[in-house]
Design an enzyme around this catalytic site. Structure first.
Site, PDB file in Angstrom:
ATOM      1  N   HIS A   1      11.657  -8.730   4.509  1.00 56.48           N
ATOM      2  CA  HIS A   1      12.277  -8.392   3.223  1.00 56.48           C
ATOM      3  C   HIS A   1      13.663  -9.048   3.181  1.00 56.48           C
ATOM      4  O   HIS A   1      14.635  -8.497   3.682  1.00 56.48           O
ATOM      5  CB  HIS A   1      12.389  -6.861   3.061  1.00 56.48           C
ATOM      6  CG  HIS A   1      11.072  -6.230   2.782  1.00 56.48           C
ATOM      7  ND1 HIS A   1      10.707  -5.786   1.539  1.00 56.48           N
ATOM      8  CD2 HIS A   1      10.012  -6.002   3.581  1.00 56.48           C
ATOM      9  CE1 HIS A   1       9.478  -5.301   1.595  1.00 56.48           C
ATOM     10  NE2 HIS A   1       9.044  -5.411   2.827  1.00 56.48           N
TER      11      HIS A   1
ATOM     12  N   TYR B   1      10.686   5.456   3.184  1.00 57.97           N
ATOM     13  CA  TYR B   1      10.798   5.918   4.576  1.00 57.97           C
ATOM     14  C   TYR B   1      12.083   5.436   5.266  1.00 57.97           C
ATOM     15  O   TYR B   1      12.463   5.967   6.295  1.00 57.97           O
ATOM     16  CB  TYR B   1       9.560   5.523   5.404  1.00 57.97           C
ATOM     17  CG  TYR B   1       9.345   4.027   5.575  1.00 57.97           C
ATOM     18  CD1 TYR B   1      10.153   3.256   6.404  1.00 57.97           C
ATOM     19  CD2 TYR B   1       8.307   3.381   4.906  1.00 57.97           C
ATOM     20  CE1 TYR B   1       9.953   1.895   6.555  1.00 57.97           C
ATOM     21  CE2 TYR B   1       8.088   2.022   5.054  1.00 57.97           C
ATOM     22  CZ  TYR B   1       8.916   1.294   5.875  1.00 57.97           C
ATOM     23  OH  TYR B   1       8.719  -0.049   6.023  1.00 57.97           O
ATOM     24  N   GLU B   2      12.753   4.432   4.688  1.00 57.48           N
ATOM     25  CA  GLU B   2      13.971   3.925   5.333  1.00 57.48           C
ATOM     26  C   GLU B   2      15.136   4.906   5.213  1.00 57.48           C
ATOM     27  O   GLU B   2      15.982   4.968   6.096  1.00 57.48           O
ATOM     28  CB  GLU B   2      14.366   2.572   4.728  1.00 57.48           C
ATOM     29  CG  GLU B   2      13.369   1.464   5.059  1.00 57.48           C
ATOM     30  CD  GLU B   2      13.774   0.136   4.436  1.00 57.48           C
ATOM     31  OE1 GLU B   2      14.825  -0.400   4.834  1.00 57.48           O
ATOM     32  OE2 GLU B   2      13.042  -0.355   3.551  1.00 57.48           O
TER      33      GLU B   2
ATOM     34  N   SER C   1       6.319  -7.416   1.060  1.00 59.50           N
ATOM     35  CA  SER C   1       6.271  -7.929   2.438  1.00 59.50           C
ATOM     36  C   SER C   1       5.647  -9.312   2.521  1.00 59.50           C
ATOM     37  O   SER C   1       4.500  -9.498   2.106  1.00 59.50           O
ATOM     38  CB  SER C   1       5.421  -7.018   3.331  1.00 59.50           C
ATOM     39  OG  SER C   1       6.088  -5.846   3.604  1.00 59.50           O
TER      40      SER C   1
ATOM     41  N   HIS D   1       2.547  -5.087  11.891  1.00 59.36           N
ATOM     42  CA  HIS D   1       3.365  -5.683  10.833  1.00 59.36           C
ATOM     43  C   HIS D   1       3.244  -7.206  10.872  1.00 59.36           C
ATOM     44  O   HIS D   1       3.289  -7.877   9.838  1.00 59.36           O
ATOM     45  CB  HIS D   1       4.828  -5.240  10.985  1.00 59.36           C
ATOM     46  CG  HIS D   1       5.699  -5.663   9.827  1.00 59.36           C
ATOM     47  ND1 HIS D   1       5.489  -5.214   8.541  1.00 59.36           N
ATOM     48  CD2 HIS D   1       6.755  -6.507   9.749  1.00 59.36           C
ATOM     49  CE1 HIS D   1       6.390  -5.759   7.729  1.00 59.36           C
ATOM     50  NE2 HIS D   1       7.172  -6.551   8.445  1.00 59.36           N
TER      51      HIS D   1
ATOM     52  N   ALA E   1       2.261  -5.847  -0.056  1.00 64.03           N
ATOM     53  CA  ALA E   1       1.160  -6.069   0.873  1.00 64.03           C
ATOM     54  C   ALA E   1       0.511  -4.704   1.075  1.00 64.03           C
ATOM     55  O   ALA E   1       1.208  -3.700   1.171  1.00 64.03           O
ATOM     56  CB  ALA E   1       1.686  -6.610   2.192  1.00 64.03           C
TER      57      ALA E   1
ATOM     58  N   ASN F   1      -4.547  -6.911   5.154  1.00 57.96           N
ATOM     59  CA  ASN F   1      -5.388  -6.505   6.283  1.00 57.96           C
ATOM     60  C   ASN F   1      -6.389  -5.491   5.765  1.00 57.96           C
ATOM     61  O   ASN F   1      -6.156  -4.881   4.725  1.00 57.96           O
ATOM     62  CB  ASN F   1      -4.523  -5.834   7.365  1.00 57.96           C
ATOM     63  CG  ASN F   1      -3.724  -4.665   6.793  1.00 57.96           C
ATOM     64  OD1 ASN F   1      -2.680  -4.863   6.159  1.00 57.96           O
ATOM     65  ND2 ASN F   1      -4.222  -3.462   6.972  1.00 57.96           N
TER      66      ASN F   1
ATOM     67  N   MET G   1       2.990   1.484   1.326  1.00 62.12           N
ATOM     68  CA  MET G   1       4.138   2.388   1.514  1.00 62.12           C
ATOM     69  C   MET G   1       5.227   2.168   0.469  1.00 62.12           C
ATOM     70  O   MET G   1       6.405   2.395   0.742  1.00 62.12           O
ATOM     71  CB  MET G   1       4.720   2.176   2.918  1.00 62.12           C
ATOM     72  CG  MET G   1       3.703   2.311   4.029  1.00 62.12           C
ATOM     73  SD  MET G   1       4.410   1.915   5.619  1.00 62.12           S
ATOM     74  CE  MET G   1       2.908   1.722   6.608  1.00 62.12           C
ATOM     75  N   SER G   2       4.837   1.693  -0.700  1.00 63.49           N
ATOM     76  CA  SER G   2       5.867   1.345  -1.690  1.00 63.49           C
ATOM     77  C   SER G   2       5.320   1.393  -3.106  1.00 63.49           C
ATOM     78  O   SER G   2       4.265   1.966  -3.360  1.00 63.49           O
ATOM     79  CB  SER G   2       6.384  -0.071  -1.395  1.00 63.49           C
ATOM     80  OG  SER G   2       5.359  -1.021  -1.658  1.00 63.49           O
TER      81      SER G   2
ATOM     82  N   HIS H   1      12.176   0.762   1.185  1.00 58.23           N
ATOM     83  CA  HIS H   1      11.086   1.736   1.191  1.00 58.23           C
ATOM     84  C   HIS H   1      11.657   3.144   1.285  1.00 58.23           C
ATOM     85  O   HIS H   1      12.719   3.354   1.881  1.00 58.23           O
ATOM     86  CB  HIS H   1      10.168   1.489   2.392  1.00 58.23           C
ATOM     87  CG  HIS H   1       9.564   0.128   2.400  1.00 58.23           C
ATOM     88  ND1 HIS H   1      10.245  -0.963   2.870  1.00 58.23           N
ATOM     89  CD2 HIS H   1       8.357  -0.316   1.971  1.00 58.23           C
ATOM     90  CE1 HIS H   1       9.467  -2.030   2.735  1.00 58.23           C
ATOM     91  NE2 HIS H   1       8.333  -1.671   2.194  1.00 58.23           N
TER      92      HIS H   1
END
Ligand code: HPA
Length: 273
Positions: A60, A89-90, A29, A247, A117, A235, A211-212, A87
């Site tokens: 992306h 989740y996609e 990201s 995001h 990230a 963050n 998440m990756s 990802h």
């Protein structure tokens, strides 16, 4: 998504270019603009590659680029760069998540560097710092391997190449770029964590969350590739900072940290032989 589908993508690319990458780099990201540092021999819009899973996440960009890094008379070994990733989740399909890794391996890459990230959990971390991934916690509990006896891949879990890690540490030290180290935890997403979840992760020894990346590392290791991972702490995780997590914050911090990220990544790639 099957081996045949990766094979079809591979043959499509081979018709366009005979470039043989030695290293593959996945840009997470907000880190996609590192591609501007590459002397590109060939770039392909990933949407034009048969079966290639295209990301729907903002930030992306979805190009794959073949080239080298050239600086002050130094030239890197051949590089394949993935701008962005998909990802889990996609789509909920783990094979789509590791498609690019299988493709990179088939194209000849022996080394993989994954970047992302991530939310910082370790209280010594600050947004904008980089972290070398030393170990992973797979709390999404999904693995991109099958138990099929006929499959040729090894059932490894995460394991990093210590020489490559030392090369990364040395590069950061020589450039005076601060590099944290720690454990990266993969959660399913796409929502960010609750404050209670972050407290739990801290208790479990997690330094950064995202998440990756973990399935990519597992896949690459099973294919026998040398792997290293770097997180950009975009963050501090939920409950650890006063700003509301979004995001936009993630991509904004990534933008601001581009310079140190790019400087370090260029040096790493130039040093790998
Ligand atoms: N949590 C999960 N994934 C992330 C975060 C976070 O705080 N920041 C960037 N990716």
């Amino acid at each position: 998504m099957t081996h045949n589908q990766v094979g079809e993508a591979f043959r499509h690319i081979r018709k366009l270019t005979d470039f043989r990458p030695a290293i593959a780099l996945v840009l997470g990201s907000g880190l996609g603009s590192f591609a501007n540092n590459v002397s590109a021999r060939y770039a392909i819009d990933s949407a034009a590659i048969p079966n290639y899973p295209v990301s729907s996440v903002q930030g992306h960009a979805g190009k794959i680029i073949f080239g080298t890094i050239e600086e002050s008379g130094r030239t890197s070994i051949p590089l394949l760069l993935f701008q962005g990733r998909v990802h889990y989740y996609e789509s909920g399909q783990i094979d789509r998540v590791v498609f690019s890794i299988e493709l990179a391996h088939k194209l000849g890459a022996k080394t993989l560097i994954v970047t992302n990230a991530a939310g910082g959990i370790n209280s010594n971390f600050q947004a904008g710092q980089l972290m070398l991934i030393k170990d992973c916690l797979n709390l999404a509990m999904k693995y991109p391997l099958t138990a099929s006896a006929t499959q040729t891949t090894k059932r490894t879990s995460v394991g990093f190449d210590s020489k490559l890690q030392d090369l990364i540490r040395d590069s950061a030290r020589d450039l005076q770029i601060s590099l944290q180290e720690g454990t990266y935890c993969w959660l399913h997403g796409p929502s960010y964590e609750t404050a209670a979840e972050i407290k739990m992760l801290r208790t479990l020894g997690v330094d950064a969350v995202g998440m990756s990346t973990v399935p990519e590392i597992v896949k690459a290791r099973s294919l026998g590739m040398n792997v290293a991972g770097i997180s950009l702490i975009s963050n501090m995780a939920t409950g650890l900072s006063l700003t509301k997590l979004s995001h936009e914050e993630v991509t904004e911090t990534a933008d601001k940290t581009q310079l140190s990220f790019s400087t370090l990544m260029k040096e790493i790639i130039l040093r790998i032989r």
